[in-house]
Design a protein around this motif. Structure first.
Motif, short mmCIF file in Angstrom:
data_model
loop_
_atom_site.label_atom_id
_atom_site.label_comp_id
_atom_site.label_asym_id
_atom_site.label_seq_id
_atom_site.Cartn_x
_atom_site.Cartn_y
_atom_site.Cartn_z
N TRP A 50 0.86 -1.18 0.00
CA TRP A 50 0.00 0.00 0.00
C TRP A 50 0.91 1.24 0.00
O TRP A 50 1.15 1.86 1.02
CB TRP A 50 -0.92 0.00 1.21
N ASP A 52 0.44 3.86 -2.28
CA ASP A 52 -0.15 4.85 -3.17
C ASP A 52 -0.43 6.18 -2.48
O ASP A 52 -1.00 7.08 -3.09
CB ASP A 52 -1.46 4.32 -3.76
N LEU A 54 -2.52 6.89 -0.15
CA LEU A 54 -3.90 7.15 0.25
C LEU A 54 -4.12 6.93 1.73
O LEU A 54 -5.04 7.50 2.30
CB LEU A 54 -4.85 6.26 -0.56
N GLU A 283 -11.29 9.84 0.06
CA GLU A 283 -12.02 8.59 -0.17
C GLU A 283 -11.21 7.36 0.25
O GLU A 283 -11.59 6.23 -0.07
CB GLU A 283 -12.38 8.46 -1.66
N ALA A 284 -10.11 7.55 0.93
CA ALA A 284 -9.27 6.42 1.33
C ALA A 284 -10.01 5.46 2.24
O ALA A 284 -9.80 4.23 2.17
CB ALA A 284 -7.99 6.92 2.01
N ASP A 286 -13.19 4.63 2.22
CA ASP A 286 -14.04 3.73 1.43
C ASP A 286 -13.20 2.69 0.70
O ASP A 286 -13.61 1.52 0.58
CB ASP A 286 -14.87 4.54 0.42
N GLN A 287 -12.03 3.09 0.19
CA GLN A 287 -11.19 2.14 -0.53
C GLN A 287 -10.64 1.06 0.41
O GLN A 287 -10.62 -0.13 0.07
CB GLN A 287 -10.04 2.89 -1.22
N VAL A 288 -10.22 1.47 1.60
CA VAL A 288 -9.73 0.48 2.57
C VAL A 288 -10.87 -0.44 3.00
O VAL A 288 -10.69 -1.65 3.16
CB VAL A 288 -9.10 1.18 3.78
N ASP A 290 -13.49 -1.28 1.23
CA ASP A 290 -13.74 -2.21 0.12
C ASP A 290 -12.68 -3.31 0.09
O ASP A 290 -13.01 -4.48 -0.17
CB ASP A 290 -13.75 -1.46 -1.21
N ASP A 291 -11.45 -2.97 0.34
CA ASP A 291 -10.40 -3.99 0.35
C ASP A 291 -10.57 -4.94 1.53
O ASP A 291 -10.30 -6.15 1.41
CB ASP A 291 -9.02 -3.32 0.42
N ARG A 294 -13.09 -7.37 0.49
CA ARG A 294 -12.49 -8.35 -0.42
C ARG A 294 -11.74 -9.43 0.35
O ARG A 294 -11.85 -10.63 0.04
CB ARG A 294 -11.55 -7.64 -1.39
#
Length: 650
Positions: A50, A52, A54, A283-284, A286-288, A290-291, A294
């Motif tokens: 990680w 990037d 974010l 938006e980090a 929401d991305q975390v 979502d991961d 997953r």
């Protein structure tokens, strides 16, 4: 929860094969201390960094301190209420079926195979005696995830110590919103000094959480082994769990492989909370999140989205309070349903059934079919020489017909031949050579092994072994029993005859010897004297008439030769010739007429011996094997009853 402790506290039930309870795979080198600064690594998924930009760094310290903990008394001891399993719940028959399954399997399975099922039954009985008004929810997480802060925020008081020192929480701390949970906390072995009340309990506020018992656990990745043992022990007993993860270690392999993946079946009583979202810009979060979903999906954990049952996943900040209200509302609805304990135990039963599946679920359709039974009977018939016995009986019939319908001169010749043999030889019963006896025993053993393998084909290991053992026990003494039953079955139609009673002819022991382990003399002796059909007296009379014609014609010729009678050779010669030709002709006719009855008699002797061998093999081998198969089908039905409502929650 169920992922914890098969054998005792501190051992993880769902650990990866070959991985002990020691250091977990993928553990961060700085676990047990304050999280390091910098971008996190996806420890659970090698090669995925990680980087990037974010994910933000940890928020700087200096936040406003929490208010001092309220001075509240320990939990009161109140009488416990009714059992938590409703009378109409599908969990009750599943528990009954599991109890019967364990009882029926004790003699066939190792104690280690039934250990988890026994633990589930014990925990069900213990929980059933305790309060159904309370729901015990544990808050678990790694060091630095902020679980103690979330615990204090939900309780509205500084109950659990939170700070930078690691590990901070050394023992489980409980907070109960209502009275009467003392028995549940005793079951968790939480002492009275570590039992608290929320800030709102004195005023009766926060009605939605009435009945909640919240337990703050030590860090599951604590450097102190005793802390991890306490986490494993308590997780095996609570009704639900809230996993608190942070943006740095939400993908830690220690969390996913040691807990979340083995607990995938407990999704309905699992909350996964991404804490510290205040550290993530834009938006980090929401991305975390979502991961994280997953990773949970890869762990096999169903997510409770779109109205489907499963784990609840949300993000919040225990420090700022953002999202805590949503979690409080979800916990309130969850507690008021009063089904968490039943759901938890249903998941435990599912996990125990999944672990028992290899020892109860067969591949294909094992059993004893008609084909296997017939092949077993054929092999036993071959071992005892049923076909050779039938042929010997057929030859005995035809030989007896020849003796009864043959010419007197042939009978006289046979008598003469018998007088030339040594005395006593005609009644000697020749024993089979040792190597032939060994061959017969080997054929019987091979037949037993074959039918046992056919019956056990596809069965789980313990039950296949039980079937083979039953067949081996039944095969002991089977060759000797086959000999006795075969002799008894063959002797039923008539008396034993080793020799020809008419002329003392031996019973052709040598010509019927077979490599099956028993000689033809024994089989021929067991076959008995063939019965004579109704037409045999007429044939004997015809043969006597032919003999008389020969004698009369001969005397007539002699009388003419010596001059006593008038000469005329043609007539006496024709009379004598008719007797000479008629005798063999009668004998040949009788032999032709005897072929059909002789064949049927031989087939009957073979069938009788075959049935005797099959009956003996059925009583000694097939019936015990069938009994083991019936026992397996019985426990399989119980296992199906355990798993029948695996997707239903009471």
């Amino acid at each position: 929860m169920t992922a914890v402790t098969d054998e005792g506290p501190g051992q993880v039930r769902g650990q990866v094969a070959g991985q002990g309870p020691g250091p977990e795979r993928g553990r961060n080198p700085d676990e047990g201390s304050a999280p390091r600064e910098g971008l996190p690594k996806d420890r659970g998924r090698p090669g995925r960094d990680w980087d990037d930009g974010l994910i933000a760094r940890r928020a700087v310290s200096g936040a406003a301190p929490q208010e001092a903990p309220a001075a509240v008394p320990d939990d009161d001891v109140r009488p416990q209420v009714e059992a938590y399993v409703p009378s109409g719940s599908p969990l009750s028959p599943r528990l009954d079926a599991l109890r019967e399954l364990v009882g029926l399997s004790r003699a066939r399975l190792d104690r280690t195979d039934l250990a988890e099922a026994g633990r589930v039954l014990d925990e069900a009985a213990a929980r059933q005696r305790l309060s159904s008004r309370h729901t015990v929810v544990a808050i678990a997480g790694a060091s630095g995830s902020g679980k103690s802060t979330l615990f204090n925020t939900l309780a509205g008081a500084q109950i659990s110590e939170a700070g930078l020192r690691r590990p901070t929480t050394a023992a489980p701390i409980a907070c109960s919103w209502t009275d009467g949970a003392a028995g549940l906390l005793d079951r968790l072995a939480i002492p009275g000094r570590l039992r608290r009340r929320p800030q709102q309990s004195g005023t009766g506020g926060d009605e939605a959480l009435q009945g909640l018992v919240l337990v703050d656990l030590p860090d599951h990745d604590s450097a102190a082994a005793g802390h991890r043992e306490q986490v494993d022990r308590v997780l095996a007993l609570v009704d639900a769990v809230v996993w608190v993860v942070d943006p740095e270690k939400y993908a830690d392999a220690a969390l996913h492989e040691r807990y979340l993946r083995p607990l995938a079946g407990h999704a309905e009583v699992t909350f996964v909370v991404l804490n510290q979202i205040d550290r993530l810009p834009g938006e980090a979060a929401d991305q975390v999140l979502d991961d994280l979903r997953r990773l949970l999906d890869e762990d096999g954990m169903a997510l409770g989205e779109h109205g489907e049952p499963g784990a609840t996943v949300l993000s919040l900040s225990a420090l700022t309070g953002d999202g805590v209200g949503e979690l409080r509302e979800l916990l309130g609805r969850f507690v008021q349903e009063r089904t968490a304990a039943t759901r938890r135990l249903s998941a435990d039963v599912d996990a125990a059934a999944a672990r028992l599946r290899p020892v109860y679920v067969a591949e294909g359709w094992p059993g004893l079919g008609e084909r296997a039974r017939e092949e077993f009977a054929d092999r036993l018939a071959e071992a005892v020489g049923a076909a050779a016995a039938g042929q010997a009986a057929e030859r005995a019939w035809r030989r007896n017909a020849g003796r009864a319908c043959g010419t007197p001169w042939l009978r006289l010749w046979r008598w003469y031949e018998s007088t030339r043999q040594p005395r006593g030889l005609d009644r000697t019963v020749f024993a089979a050579p040792p190597e032939e006896q060994l061959t017969a025993r080997q054929r019987v053993e091979q037949a037993v092994r074959t039918v046992a393998d056919d019956a056990a084909d596809g069965l789980p290991g313990p039950w296949a072994q039980a079937v083979r053992e039953a067949a081996v026990r039944g095969a002991q003494g089977l060759p000797e029993a086959l000999d006795k039953l075969a002799a008894r079955a063959g002797a039923e139609p008539g008396r034993d005859t080793d020799t020809d009673s008419d002329n003392g002819e031996p019973a052709e022991a040598a010509e019927t010897a077979e490599p099956g382990g028993r000689t033809g003399a024994h089989r021929g002796r067991a076959a008995g004297r063939p019965p004579r059909p109704a037409w045999w007296p007429a044939a004997v009379l015809a043969q006597v008439a032919m003999t008389l014609l020969q004698i009369f014609g001969g005397l007539w010729l002699i009388g003419q030769i010596i001059g006593v009678l008038e000469p005329g050779l043609l007539t006496p010669a024709l009379v004598m010739l008719a007797g000479i030709i008629g005798g063999p002709l009668v004998e040949w006719s009788c032999a032709a007429a005897a072929r059909g009855p002789a064949r049927r008699y031989g087939q009957e002797a073979e069938r009788r011996l075959r049935e005797a061998a099959a009956g003996c093999g059925r009583a000694r081998v097939l019936d015990p094997v069938a009994a083991e198969l019936v026992r397996y089908r019985e426990v399989r039905e119980r296992y199906v009853a355990v798993t029948e409502f695996s997707t239903t929650r009471g």
